[in-house]
Design a protein around this motif. Structure first.
Motif: not given
Length: 191
Positions: A181-189
């Motif tokens: 989920n941390l990786e997912k959030g980073i990809r979003m920004i």
């Protein structure tokens, strides 16, 4: 013969109970998985963060380890991962290795680890001892006035906010983040 029938009935009841528990767990697991990302809308900003602009990240002031004031807006121009934590928080400590790893892997993302330093339950000394013991590399800022926590409504820890390079909140998560989920959030920004 009656003993064997009794044991067969007990085994069948136990198997049925196990199947019921398994299906209940599978159903509740999806519903109560922590750190579901929240979609940010203008009404969220107005209600939760008292910001009338679209999704603009509200500014706040925190302090570095030397007591120098630092503003969130100082980091706009780069994607920002804002994490609220405390050393007494079990789930905060559990997700810290993921943040440290991501900090090393994403040099184009600014990680701001905001320690909610209330002066009672959490002090700069207790936070510093925890960081030193675990040898984390990411930058830590101290919210000694609780300006950041109040501005973002970080009443439960951990809380993570993902801000794009233009200073807009893309999403946020309450609760512990998994590595994925941390990786997912980073990809979003980074998009």
């Amino acid at each position: 013969m009656k003993k064997s029938v009794k044991w067969i009935v007990i085994v069948l009841i136990a198997a049925a109970a196990f199947v019921c528990v398994y299906f209940i767990y599978q159903n509740l697991k999806e519903k109560y998985t922590p750190a579901q990302f929240s979609e940010v809308t203008q009404s969220d900003q107005q209600e939760e963060m008292d910001d009338p602009d679209e999704n603009e990240a509200p500014d706040f002031t925190v302090y570095d380890e030397n007591g120098q004031a630092v503003n969130l807006s100082d980091y706009f121009g780069k994607p920002v991962v804002l994490n609220f934590w405390a050393s007494w928080c079990y789930y905060c400590k559990e997700e810290m290795p993921y943040f440290n790893e991501a900090y090393m892997n994403y040099p184009d993302v600014q990680f701001l680890m905001i320690n909610v330093t209330d002066g009672n339950q959490e002090t700069m000394e207790s936070a510093g001892a925890f960081l030193e013991e675990n040898d984390y590399a990411f930058p830590v800022l101290y919210d000694t006035d609780l300006d950041a926590a109040c501005t973002y409504g970080a009443y439960g820890l951990p809380m993570t906010v993902f801000i794009d390079r233009d200073g807009n909140i893309v999403t946020y998560a309450n609760g512990m983040l998994s590595r994925e989920n941390l990786e997912k959030g980073i990809r979003m920004i980074l998009e």
